[in-house]
Design a protein around this motif. Structure first.
Motif, PDB file in Angstrom:
ATOM      1  N   ALA A  70      44.470  37.613  48.330  1.00  0.00           N
ATOM      2  CA  ALA A  70      45.528  38.554  47.945  1.00  0.00           C
ATOM      3  C   ALA A  70      45.402  38.931  46.483  1.00  0.00           C
ATOM      4  O   ALA A  70      44.653  38.314  45.717  1.00  0.00           O
ATOM      5  N   ASP A  71      46.195  39.936  46.114  1.00  0.00           N
ATOM      6  CA  ASP A  71      46.230  40.366  44.722  1.00  0.00           C
ATOM      7  C   ASP A  71      46.845  39.296  43.829  1.00  0.00           C
ATOM      8  O   ASP A  71      46.497  39.190  42.657  1.00  0.00           O
ATOM      9  N   THR A  72      47.776  38.504  44.373  1.00  0.00           N
ATOM     10  CA  THR A  72      48.389  37.429  43.587  1.00  0.00           C
ATOM     11  C   THR A  72      48.436  36.147  44.419  1.00  0.00           C
ATOM     12  O   THR A  72      48.457  36.193  45.653  1.00  0.00           O
ATOM     13  N   LEU A  73      48.471  35.035  43.734  1.00  0.00           N
ATOM     14  CA  LEU A  73      48.560  33.741  44.413  1.00  0.00           C
ATOM     15  C   LEU A  73      49.868  33.635  45.192  1.00  0.00           C
ATOM     16  O   LEU A  73      49.884  33.117  46.310  1.00  0.00           O
ATOM     17  N   ASP A  74      50.959  34.127  44.617  1.00  0.00           N
ATOM     18  CA  ASP A  74      52.246  34.070  45.318  1.00  0.00           C
ATOM     19  C   ASP A  74      52.185  34.797  46.656  1.00  0.00           C
ATOM     20  O   ASP A  74      52.700  34.306  47.663  1.00  0.00           O
ATOM     21  N   GLU A  75      51.577  35.968  46.676  1.00  0.00           N
ATOM     22  CA  GLU A  75      51.443  36.723  47.929  1.00  0.00           C
ATOM     23  C   GLU A  75      50.587  35.974  48.940  1.00  0.00           C
ATOM     24  O   GLU A  75      50.892  35.948  50.130  1.00  0.00           O
ATOM     25  N   LEU A  76      49.500  35.389  48.455  1.00  0.00           N
ATOM     26  CA  LEU A  76      48.599  34.652  49.334  1.00  0.00           C
ATOM     27  C   LEU A  76      49.324  33.464  49.966  1.00  0.00           C
ATOM     28  O   LEU A  76      49.246  33.255  51.181  1.00  0.00           O
ATOM     29  N   LEU A  77      50.030  32.713  49.156  1.00  0.00           N
ATOM     30  CA  LEU A  77      50.741  31.539  49.671  1.00  0.00           C
ATOM     31  C   LEU A  77      51.876  31.943  50.615  1.00  0.00           C
ATOM     32  O   LEU A  77      52.114  31.281  51.629  1.00  0.00           O
ATOM     33  N   VAL A 130      30.735  46.445  41.519  1.00  0.00           N
ATOM     34  CA  VAL A 130      31.517  47.362  42.355  1.00  0.00           C
ATOM     35  C   VAL A 130      30.651  48.538  42.791  1.00  0.00           C
ATOM     36  O   VAL A 130      30.652  48.919  43.966  1.00  0.00           O
ATOM     37  N   ASP A 131      29.887  49.108  41.859  1.00  0.00           N
ATOM     38  CA  ASP A 131      28.990  50.221  42.202  1.00  0.00           C
ATOM     39  C   ASP A 131      27.944  49.798  43.233  1.00  0.00           C
ATOM     40  O   ASP A 131      27.632  50.551  44.159  1.00  0.00           O
ATOM     41  N   SER A 132      27.404  48.592  43.093  1.00  0.00           N
ATOM     42  CA  SER A 132      26.409  48.087  44.045  1.00  0.00           C
ATOM     43  C   SER A 132      27.010  47.936  45.442  1.00  0.00           C
ATOM     44  O   SER A 132      26.349  48.220  46.443  1.00  0.00           O
ATOM     45  N   ILE A 133      28.245  47.511  45.499  1.00  0.00           N
ATOM     46  CA  ILE A 133      28.933  47.357  46.783  1.00  0.00           C
ATOM     47  C   ILE A 133      29.130  48.718  47.442  1.00  0.00           C
ATOM     48  O   ILE A 133      28.923  48.875  48.651  1.00  0.00           O
ATOM     49  N   ILE A 134      29.496  49.712  46.644  1.00  0.00           N
ATOM     50  CA  ILE A 134      29.673  51.065  47.185  1.00  0.00           C
ATOM     51  C   ILE A 134      28.360  51.597  47.752  1.00  0.00           C
ATOM     52  O   ILE A 134      28.328  52.184  48.837  1.00  0.00           O
ATOM     53  N   VAL A 135      27.273  51.362  47.059  1.00  0.00           N
ATOM     54  CA  VAL A 135      25.952  51.778  47.556  1.00  0.00           C
ATOM     55  C   VAL A 135      25.637  51.078  48.871  1.00  0.00           C
ATOM     56  O   VAL A 135      25.162  51.704  49.829  1.00  0.00           O
ATOM     57  N   ALA A 136      25.906  49.786  48.948  1.00  0.00           N
ATOM     58  CA  ALA A 136      25.644  49.032  50.183  1.00  0.00           C
ATOM     59  C   ALA A 136      26.495  49.571  51.337  1.00  0.00           C
ATOM     60  O   ALA A 136      26.026  49.666  52.478  1.00  0.00           O
ATOM     61  N   ARG A 137      27.738  49.920  51.053  1.00  0.00           N
ATOM     62  CA  ARG A 137      28.594  50.494  52.101  1.00  0.00           C
ATOM     63  C   ARG A 137      28.046  51.837  52.581  1.00  0.00           C
ATOM     64  O   ARG A 137      28.070  52.127  53.777  1.00  0.00           O
ATOM     65  N   VAL A 153      45.622  43.803  55.189  1.00  0.00           N
ATOM     66  CA  VAL A 153      44.639  44.876  55.273  1.00  0.00           C
ATOM     67  C   VAL A 153      43.291  44.263  55.645  1.00  0.00           C
ATOM     68  O   VAL A 153      42.852  43.299  55.013  1.00  0.00           O
ATOM     69  N   VAL A 154      42.623  44.833  56.651  1.00  0.00           N
ATOM     70  CA  VAL A 154      41.308  44.347  57.071  1.00  0.00           C
ATOM     71  C   VAL A 154      40.233  45.073  56.267  1.00  0.00           C
ATOM     72  O   VAL A 154      40.207  46.305  56.230  1.00  0.00           O
ATOM     73  N   THR A 155      39.370  44.292  55.642  1.00  0.00           N
ATOM     74  CA  THR A 155      38.266  44.865  54.871  1.00  0.00           C
ATOM     75  C   THR A 155      36.934  44.518  55.518  1.00  0.00           C
ATOM     76  O   THR A 155      36.857  43.658  56.398  1.00  0.00           O
ATOM     77  N   ASP A 156      35.898  45.157  55.032  1.00  0.00           N
ATOM     78  CA  ASP A 156      34.551  44.841  55.498  1.00  0.00           C
ATOM     79  C   ASP A 156      34.074  43.546  54.838  1.00  0.00           C
ATOM     80  O   ASP A 156      34.807  42.899  54.081  1.00  0.00           O
ATOM     81  N   MET A 157      32.837  43.203  55.105  1.00  0.00           N
ATOM     82  CA  MET A 157      32.274  41.955  54.589  1.00  0.00           C
ATOM     83  C   MET A 157      32.146  41.934  53.067  1.00  0.00           C
ATOM     84  O   MET A 157      32.010  40.876  52.455  1.00  0.00           O
ATOM     85  N   PHE A 158      32.217  43.093  52.432  1.00  0.00           N
ATOM     86  CA  PHE A 158      32.095  43.171  50.982  1.00  0.00           C
ATOM     87  C   PHE A 158      33.444  43.049  50.272  1.00  0.00           C
ATOM     88  O   PHE A 158      33.502  43.008  49.047  1.00  0.00           O
ATOM     89  N   GLY A 159      34.535  43.013  51.027  1.00  0.00           N
ATOM     90  CA  GLY A 159      35.862  42.964  50.434  1.00  0.00           C
ATOM     91  C   GLY A 159      36.064  41.844  49.431  1.00  0.00           C
ATOM     92  O   GLY A 159      36.548  42.087  48.317  1.00  0.00           O
ATOM     93  N   PRO A 160      35.707  40.608  49.781  1.00  0.00           N
ATOM     94  CA  PRO A 160      35.901  39.521  48.812  1.00  0.00           C
ATOM     95  C   PRO A 160      35.083  39.714  47.532  1.00  0.00           C
ATOM     96  O   PRO A 160      35.600  39.515  46.429  1.00  0.00           O
ATOM     97  N   ALA A 161      33.831  40.132  47.668  1.00  0.00           N
ATOM     98  CA  ALA A 161      32.986  40.329  46.485  1.00  0.00           C
ATOM     99  C   ALA A 161      33.541  41.442  45.600  1.00  0.00           C
ATOM    100  O   ALA A 161      33.545  41.330  44.368  1.00  0.00           O
ATOM    101  N   GLU A 162      34.034  42.517  46.236  1.00  0.00           N
ATOM    102  CA  GLU A 162      34.619  43.604  45.451  1.00  0.00           C
ATOM    103  C   GLU A 162      35.883  43.130  44.736  1.00  0.00           C
ATOM    104  O   GLU A 162      36.117  43.466  43.568  1.00  0.00           O
ATOM    105  N   HIS A 163      36.694  42.356  45.419  1.00  0.00           N
ATOM    106  CA  HIS A 163      37.930  41.842  44.825  1.00  0.00           C
ATOM    107  C   HIS A 163      37.615  41.033  43.568  1.00  0.00           C
ATOM    108  O   HIS A 163      38.226  41.245  42.513  1.00  0.00           O
ATOM    109  N   VAL A 164      36.671  40.126  43.670  1.00  0.00           N
ATOM    110  CA  VAL A 164      36.303  39.290  42.527  1.00  0.00           C
ATOM    111  C   VAL A 164      35.691  40.149  41.418  1.00  0.00           C
ATOM    112  O   VAL A 164      36.017  39.987  40.235  1.00  0.00           O
TER     113      VAL A 164
END
Length: 117
Positions: free
Chosen positions: A22-29, A90-97, A69-80
């Motif tokens: 999640a965007d915040t720890l509170d939301e995740l928990l 982020v640009d590399s992830i967009i190219v891969a998509r 929200v359901v993301t693709d396999m790159f979602g976690p890497a993009e988030h970080v």
């Protein structure tokens, strides 16, 4: 602010798992509490490279029904990458998509937040 789940399917014993973050720890928990995932299963540095839960597909279904929200396999890497300001990643992830014909924003399923009665 949003909770996310990805579309990966990682076998773990007799279960199949994916990631929830999640965007915040509170939301995740809060989402973990709502879908019945014990907080003790939170994965965070230094044991994990980012803050998340590994959840079963059954829990994923519950999270999506509650607005995740359901993301693709790159979602976690993009988030970080966005958290640390790594725009090159982020640009590399967009190219891969693009190569895979995936939505450039990585969102596969987005739901409106459920209404509370």
């Amino acid at each position: 602010m949003t909770v996310y789940v990805d579309d990966v399917r990682n076998p773990f014993g007799r279960m199949v798992m994916c990631h929830m973050w999640a965007d915040t720890l509170d939301e995740l928990l809060a989402m973990a509490d709502r879908i019945g995932v014990a907080r003790k299963w939170l994965q965070e540095p230094p044991k994990a490279s980012w803050v998340h839960f590994d959840i079963s597909l059954t829990k994923k279904t519950k999270a999506v029904a509650l607005g995740a929200v359901v993301t693709d396999m790159f979602g976690p890497a993009e988030h970080v990458a966005r958290q640390v300001g790594n725009l090159r990643m982020v640009d590399s992830i967009i190219v891969a998509r693009k190569r895979r014909g995936l939505p450039l924003n990585g969102i596969l399923v987005a739901h409106e937040q459920p209404r509370l009665f």
